[in-house]
Design an enzyme around this catalytic site. Sequence first.
Site, short mmCIF file in Angstrom:
data_model
loop_
_atom_site.label_atom_id
_atom_site.label_comp_id
_atom_site.label_asym_id
_atom_site.label_seq_id
_atom_site.Cartn_x
_atom_site.Cartn_y
_atom_site.Cartn_z
N CYS A 7 0.99 -1.10 0.23
CA CYS A 7 -0.04 -0.12 0.13
C CYS A 7 0.79 1.28 -0.11
O CYS A 7 2.02 1.12 -0.28
CB CYS A 7 -1.11 -0.07 1.10
SG CYS A 7 -0.29 0.31 2.71
N ARG A 13 -3.14 -0.67 5.26
CA ARG A 13 -3.88 -1.59 4.57
C ARG A 13 -2.84 -2.90 4.46
O ARG A 13 -3.09 -3.99 4.76
CB ARG A 13 -4.16 -1.17 3.31
CG ARG A 13 -5.57 -0.17 3.47
CD ARG A 13 -5.53 0.48 2.06
NE ARG A 13 -4.54 1.49 1.62
CZ ARG A 13 -4.42 2.11 0.44
NH1 ARG A 13 -5.30 1.64 -0.67
NH2 ARG A 13 -3.52 2.86 0.14
N ASP A 117 -8.27 3.35 1.45
CA ASP A 117 -7.40 3.80 2.65
C ASP A 117 -8.20 4.28 3.69
O ASP A 117 -8.73 5.39 3.70
CB ASP A 117 -6.42 4.95 2.01
CG ASP A 117 -5.43 4.99 3.00
OD1 ASP A 117 -5.35 4.57 4.12
OD2 ASP A 117 -4.29 5.72 2.43
#
Length: 146
Positions: A7, A13, A117
């Site tokens: 990420c 994440r 996100d």
Amino acid sequence: MKILMVCLGNICRSPLAEGIMQHLADKEGLDWEVDSAGTGNWHIGSPPDRRSIRAAADEGVDISRQICRLFRASDFNEFDLILVMDKSNLSDILAKARNNADRNKVKLLLGNKIVPDPYYDDTQFAPVFKLIEAGCKEIIKEYKTK
């Protein structure tokens, strides 16, 4: 099988994805090694975001000992599969690919969908956990016999 989750900052994440995938692979008895990295360098050496740690712990997954790191070109040599969370991560990683073999290792975790996100919204960590978990289960189904 070696899988890298990617990420942006490697604090929300991808640490969740690393922990979830490793947890599920272990439960399935798969000899898989999972790691995570970020495309940005802001958090190198830091633990995951406390909200990710909490969301994972709430589901029985411990990510508290992970350390954030930056994606490096040598990861193409080390990993069989590189799973990214969104299209920005996808283009960043593909831009570092040296050849088609590298590019063929990279894909979005959720197929054609992105993992949003959760960084700016505390309420999104639990739903993001569930999205990632569903994606990881699909990857296991797809790859466990390969």
